[in-house]
Design an enzyme around this catalytic site. Structure first.
Site, PDB file in Angstrom:
ATOM      1  N   THR A   1     -62.649  26.731  16.662  1.00 43.66           N
ATOM      2  CA  THR A   1     -63.120  25.907  15.559  1.00 43.66           C
ATOM      3  C   THR A   1     -63.636  24.555  16.036  1.00 43.66           C
ATOM      4  O   THR A   1     -64.550  23.994  15.436  1.00 43.66           O
ATOM      5  CB  THR A   1     -61.984  25.696  14.534  1.00 43.66           C
ATOM      6  OG1 THR A   1     -61.414  26.972  14.211  1.00 43.66           O
ATOM      7  CG2 THR A   1     -62.498  25.069  13.263  1.00 43.66           C
TER       8      THR A   1
ATOM      9  N   ASP B   1     -57.277  29.369  17.785  1.00 43.65           N
ATOM     10  CA  ASP B   1     -58.103  28.957  16.661  1.00 43.65           C
ATOM     11  C   ASP B   1     -58.645  27.545  16.865  1.00 43.65           C
ATOM     12  O   ASP B   1     -59.761  27.217  16.458  1.00 43.65           O
ATOM     13  CB  ASP B   1     -57.288  29.029  15.366  1.00 43.65           C
ATOM     14  CG  ASP B   1     -58.138  29.396  14.155  1.00 43.65           C
ATOM     15  OD1 ASP B   1     -59.366  29.496  14.290  1.00 43.65           O
ATOM     16  OD2 ASP B   1     -57.564  29.589  13.066  1.00 43.65           O
TER      17      ASP B   1
ATOM     18  N   LYS C   1     -55.689  22.706  12.727  1.00 41.41           N
ATOM     19  CA  LYS C   1     -56.793  22.846  13.692  1.00 41.41           C
ATOM     20  C   LYS C   1     -58.125  22.465  13.061  1.00 41.41           C
ATOM     21  O   LYS C   1     -59.046  22.010  13.754  1.00 41.41           O
ATOM     22  CB  LYS C   1     -56.827  24.263  14.266  1.00 41.41           C
ATOM     23  CG  LYS C   1     -56.989  25.398  13.254  1.00 41.41           C
ATOM     24  CD  LYS C   1     -58.422  25.728  12.935  1.00 41.41           C
ATOM     25  CE  LYS C   1     -58.525  26.826  11.896  1.00 41.41           C
ATOM     26  NZ  LYS C   1     -59.925  27.158  11.565  1.00 41.41           N
TER      27      LYS C   1
END
Length: 330
Positions: free
Chosen positions: A244, A240, A187
């Site tokens: 992010t 996530d 990610k």
């Protein structure tokens, strides 16, 4: 239970503060000057100056002191520091369970964190990972967040959840350690790509398309390495990724924004001033993907911009010019 947190960066400090709500916590740093300052000011002025330490939080430069009588050890270093920290624990004869919050693949070896641990830890010591959508600044302030505790031993993962869960940091257990580690690593690469797209003002449609296809890359990589595709639909995957890739506190997103301004990698890292795990991880993910024959065009594009001085405009044209195909998630 006593908890030892090894690593006094922003994330290690935030977790130490939060877990001290329920536990006796010792925060370790190898830097004597930093520890002296944290003791004097009862906070970490370098990384989280506005987050005061609770009374239950102690700081030390002695790893032996930090882990003495600890029921659990949490390693919160960059991925580059995981192996050396595990070696130090082994030299001290540690027998306590270990969690890590390190995100990425080890540079040069392409190993995931649990594979590094297999090489450096006795087999009988329980181990796992903490990961999920969470910025250090918000966790330290006590704002609500949820993360995953992943371990191959589901009973151990659930026990950690029971021990560490707080009113503002909700924990979930997972037995897919590989999948959670891959979500945590890849990610960050996708967040760099999203930062580039936003820095070029390509629009919200482009961002949505990029992240959706980025999630597909994460899932393909996850399955190829033995993880569960459904893990990419959880906190350590899409959760996530969303945070992010879109949050203004994201270092990896910031890398992409700076690349879009025309800075080269040296200029980006100098401007950033902090570790952005997506940079070294991108190279290792692409190496692994190429060895396994996994199609990861976004990751490849990020590497071309980071390491081959490719022009961002050319990379966008290449991605949009790929041959049409049936949509596949994995």
């Amino acid at each position: 239970m006593k908890l030892a947190v090894l690593g006094a960066g922003a994330w290690g400090t935030a977790l130490a503060i939060r877990f001290a709500d329920r536990q006796s916590v010792t925060l370790w740093s190898r830097e004597a000057e930093q520890v002296a300052t944290m003791r004097n000011e009862a906070c970490n002025p370098r990384y989280l100056p506005d987050a005061p330490f609770p009374a239950q939080l102690q700081v030390t430069t002695s790893m032996a002191e930090a882990i003495s009588d600890a029921g659990l050890i949490l390693i919160v270093t960059p991925m580059s520091g995981l192996r050396s920290t595990l070696k130090a624990l082994a030299e001290l004869g540690n027998t306590a369970p270990v969690l890590w919050a390190c995100k990425g693949l080890e540079a040069g070896t392409m190993l995931l964190p649990h594979q590094v641990a297999e090489q450096e830890m006795p087999d009988h010591i329980p181990r796992g990972m903490l990961s999920g959508p969470s910025f250090a600044q918000e966790v330290a302030k006590g704002l609500p967040a949820a993360v995953t505790i992943a371990a191959s031993d589901a009973v151990f993962a659930q026990q950690v959840v029971n021990d560490l869960n707080t009113n503002v940091l909700r924990l979930y257990a997972s037995d897919d350690l590989v999948g959670v580690e891959i979500g945590a690593a890849v990610k960050n690469v996708m967040a760099i790509a999203a930062g580039v797209a936003d820095g070029l003002n390509l629009g919200l449609n482009a961002r949505a398309a990029l992240l959706t296809r980025g999630l597909a890359e994460m899932a393909r990589f996850c399955v190829a390495l033995g993880g569960k595709p459904e893990t990419m639909m959880g906190l350590a995957g899409i959760g996530d990724l969303m945070l992010t890739a879109t949050g203004d506190l994201s270092r990896n997103r910031r890398v992409g924004l700076l690349l879009a301004q025309g800075l080269d990698l040296d200029g980006v890292l100098k401007n950033l001033g902090h570790v952005a795990e997506g940079v070294p991880t991108a190279r290792e993910v692409l190496r692994q993907a190429n060895e396994l024959g996994i199609d990861m065009p976004i990751t490849q594009s990020v590497c071309q911009v980071l390491f081959e001085q490719a022009q961002v405009s050319d990379i966008i044209a290449d991605l949009m010019g790929r041959s049409p195909k049936m949509e596949a998630v994995v």
